[in-house]
Design a protein around this motif. Structure first.
Motif, PDB file in Angstrom:
ATOM      1  N   GLU A   9       0.803  -1.225   0.000  1.00 28.51           N
ATOM      2  CA  GLU A   9       0.000   0.000   0.000  1.00 28.51           C
ATOM      3  C   GLU A   9       0.836   1.275   0.000  1.00 28.51           C
ATOM      4  O   GLU A   9       0.390   2.305  -0.492  1.00 28.51           O
ATOM      5  N   SER A  10       2.045   1.219   0.568  1.00 32.63           N
ATOM      6  CA  SER A  10       2.878   2.428   0.617  1.00 32.63           C
ATOM      7  C   SER A  10       3.936   2.470  -0.477  1.00 32.63           C
ATOM      8  O   SER A  10       4.300   3.557  -0.952  1.00 32.63           O
ATOM      9  N   SER A  19       1.524   6.575   9.981  1.00 28.04           N
ATOM     10  CA  SER A  19       2.931   6.541  10.354  1.00 28.04           C
ATOM     11  C   SER A  19       3.473   5.107  10.372  1.00 28.04           C
ATOM     12  O   SER A  19       4.010   4.640  11.383  1.00 28.04           O
ATOM     13  N   PRO A  20       3.354   4.401   9.253  1.00 27.25           N
ATOM     14  CA  PRO A  20       3.777   2.990   9.241  1.00 27.25           C
ATOM     15  C   PRO A  20       5.287   2.795   9.360  1.00 27.25           C
ATOM     16  O   PRO A  20       5.734   1.782   9.897  1.00 27.25           O
ATOM     17  N   PHE A  42       8.974   0.150  11.877  1.00 31.66           N
ATOM     18  CA  PHE A  42      10.252  -0.497  11.588  1.00 31.66           C
ATOM     19  C   PHE A  42      11.406   0.133  12.374  1.00 31.66           C
ATOM     20  O   PHE A  42      12.434  -0.505  12.579  1.00 31.66           O
ATOM     21  N   VAL A  43      11.222   1.369  12.832  1.00 33.75           N
ATOM     22  CA  VAL A  43      12.219   1.988  13.706  1.00 33.75           C
ATOM     23  C   VAL A  43      12.251   1.249  15.045  1.00 33.75           C
ATOM     24  O   VAL A  43      13.332   0.915  15.570  1.00 33.75           O
ATOM     25  N   VAL A  44      11.073   0.966  15.591  1.00 32.61           N
ATOM     26  CA  VAL A  44      10.992   0.218  16.849  1.00 32.61           C
ATOM     27  C   VAL A  44      11.601  -1.170  16.678  1.00 32.61           C
ATOM     28  O   VAL A  44      12.369  -1.647  17.521  1.00 32.61           O
ATOM     29  N   SER A  45      11.268  -1.835  15.572  1.00 31.44           N
ATOM     30  CA  SER A  45      11.788  -3.172  15.298  1.00 31.44           C
ATOM     31  C   SER A  45      13.311  -3.165  15.211  1.00 31.44           C
ATOM     32  O   SER A  45      13.991  -4.053  15.747  1.00 31.44           O
ATOM     33  N   LEU A  46      13.881  -2.150  14.569  1.00 33.52           N
ATOM     34  CA  LEU A  46      15.331  -2.035  14.430  1.00 33.52           C
ATOM     35  C   LEU A  46      16.009  -1.897  15.792  1.00 33.52           C
ATOM     36  O   LEU A  46      17.024  -2.557  16.068  1.00 33.52           O
ATOM     37  N   ILE A 100      -0.290  -2.394  17.948  1.00 31.80           N
ATOM     38  CA  ILE A 100       0.488  -1.182  17.688  1.00 31.80           C
ATOM     39  C   ILE A 100       0.525  -0.880  16.196  1.00 31.80           C
ATOM     40  O   ILE A 100       0.357   0.265  15.763  1.00 31.80           O
ATOM     41  N   GLY A 101       0.756  -1.924  15.386  1.00 31.20           N
ATOM     42  CA  GLY A 101       0.831  -1.741  13.939  1.00 31.20           C
ATOM     43  C   GLY A 101      -0.447  -1.186  13.361  1.00 31.20           C
ATOM     44  O   GLY A 101      -0.420  -0.300  12.489  1.00 31.20           O
ATOM     45  N   GLY A 102      -1.599  -1.698  13.820  1.00 29.17           N
ATOM     46  CA  GLY A 102      -2.880  -1.204  13.311  1.00 29.17           C
ATOM     47  C   GLY A 102      -3.073   0.275  13.585  1.00 29.17           C
ATOM     48  O   GLY A 102      -3.542   1.024  12.724  1.00 29.17           O
ATOM     49  N   VAL A 103      -2.674   0.710  14.788  1.00 28.17           N
ATOM     50  CA  VAL A 103      -2.799   2.128  15.140  1.00 28.17           C
ATOM     51  C   VAL A 103      -1.854   2.976  14.302  1.00 28.17           C
ATOM     52  O   VAL A 103      -2.245   4.026  13.755  1.00 28.17           O
TER      53      VAL A 103
END
Length: 442
Positions: A264-265, A411-412, A416-420, A402-405
């Motif tokens: 989608e992005s 702000s998807p 990935f910043v949190v995951s990193l 968290i991802g859904g919000v």
């Protein structure tokens, strides 16, 4: 039941890979279990598209995230009860039931599109945790400990069979569209898993759990046994437990958002998503066999560092994908796309990021299962597996919420910043503390 006994060989007498493979395959029930597991993998790979399928049906990001989180919690709870069931019920029956529940899930998905029935299908899929621990214990208890990495890697390597389903799916998408193609593959999955359930019930050797004296009432015995298993897991593999808890949060975030973000992005088509997953499977298979053998011969800590070292790179590539979307000339991308629909996605940056993540996930979970087989005693295997996956799933459930919000507020990329950040912390923890008490002093 024929059980492959553990043997004790010195370092100088270590068997070759061919000899180890021959020993593992000498048990007929292992081969039957392996083949039916591969039939499951051929269609379970389609679960990677489920969030995209729900979006195709008109579901919103928040609703998808809530349902994903709730189902993960249900699955985790089912695993805990399943761990107890797996240690008191013949595991052959549980192995057959796991396939039966999978077939019901695929049949409902294939036939119905109403939100209530889709939710029911996902609840059935989650409730399979009641039998999965016992099903896994059927094999975990009976593979030779010294060849456990190789024996378990054969199951993971069988996921390459999913390539066939994905290739057919990609062709169908270009002909009849995404939704119809997904339902058609689900129907084939339902029929295949029903056949697998019958095969396991009638041809696997019985596998009654180890006999033991029950500690009082069923409830008291359930609580006592799980508390004992919990203490043993924490004292035997404390490093692995902490790392798994952290990785589960990162994994839940990534798996919720990666393919949605790509589609989608970043504009990656459904056939392009299929190509990404196909490439993942093709690359994973030889690596899984190699990593499984390395875990047997070179130790888990060293192998874990080799595998997890690429996780932070995966999240970094996805973060830079909007700025650097492709890494090849546009002429090459157009030529690949005209040759096979979706092939052009191979030359995108997000392809590299998702590929690294999915390949490393397969290798990482193989290492963790090998760790359990090598570190924990045979008695209570089902409960150990249940507790392990309970930890994983409860923390994973945070990711979809968290991802859904984050997706709904636009702000998807922050996902990935949190995951990193979590990946970096885990890598440092493995390097410093290892995975088990034995490995920290190795």
């Amino acid at each position: 039941m024929t059980v492959i006994a553990d043997t004790h060989r010195t370092e100088h007498a270590r068997p070759s890979t061919r000899e180890a493979l021959s020993e593992v395959l000498s048990w007929r029930s292992y081969t039957l279990f392996l083949v039916t597991a591969w039939m499951f993998y051929a269609f379970d790979i389609m679960m990677a598209f489920y969030n995209l399928y729900l979006r195709d049906l008109g579901w919103g990001f928040v609703l998808i995230g809530i349902l994903g989180g709730v189902n993960t919690i249900i699955s985790a709870t089912a695993r805990i009860f399943g761990g107890y069931i797996g240690d008191i019920v013949d595991r052959k029956v549980l192995a057959s039931a796991s396939m039966l529940l999978g077939s019901i899930f695929f049949f409902i998905t294939a036939i119905f599109v109403h939100p209530a029935l889709i939710t029911l299908a996902l609840l059935i899929y989650s409730s399979a945790g009641l039998v999965k621990s016992g099903s896994s214990a059927y094999i975990m208890d009976n593979v030779p400990r010294e060849h456990s990495g190789l024996a378990l890697s054969l199951f993971s390597a069988g996921k390459v069979i999913g390539v066939g389903s994905l290739l057919i799916f990609n062709v169908l998408v270009t002909m009849i569209g995404f939704g119809e193609s997904f339902r058609l593959i689900a129907l084939a999955g339902g029929l295949s898993l029903l056949a697998s359930s019958v095969i396991r019930m009638y041809w696997l050797s019985p596998s009654p759990p180890p006999e033991r004296v029950r500690n009082g009432s069923i409830l008291r015995d359930f609580l006592s046994e799980n508390w004992s298993a919990f203490r043993l897991v924490l004292t035997t593999i404390p490093g692995a437990v902490i790392i798994v808890l952290l990785d589960s949060i990162s994994d839940g975030l990534f798996k919720f958002g990666a393919l949605l973000y790509a589609n989608e992005s970043l504009g990656i088509s459904i056939p392009g998503i299929g190509t990404i997953i196909i490439a993942t499977l093709l690359i994973s298979v030889p690596l899984m066999l190699k990593v499984g053998r390395l875990a047997d011969t070179r130790g888990l800590k060293r192998t874990a560092l080799m595998v997890y070292g690429l996780m932070p790179l995966s999240a970094s590539l996805i973060l830079i994908a909007p700025v650097l979307p492709v890494w090849a000339p546009s002429s090459m991308i157009h030529a690949a796309e005209s040759l096979i629909p979706g092939l052009g996605s191979v030359f995108t940056t997000v392809f590299l990021g998702i590929l690294l993540k999915y390949v490393n996930d397969g290798l990482w979970w193989l290492l963790l299962m090998t760790l359990i087989r090598k570190s924990l005693p045979r008695t209570g295997t089902s409960k150990f597996l249940a507790l392990f996956w309970f930890f994983v799933m409860v923390l994973s459930s945070v990711g979809p919420f968290i991802g859904g919000v984050l997706f709904s507020i636009g702000s998807p990329s922050s996902l990935f910043v949190v995951s990193l950040c979590i990946n970096v912390v885990i890598l440092l923890s493995i390097a410093r503390n290892g995975l088990t008490r034995h490995l920290t002093t190795e």
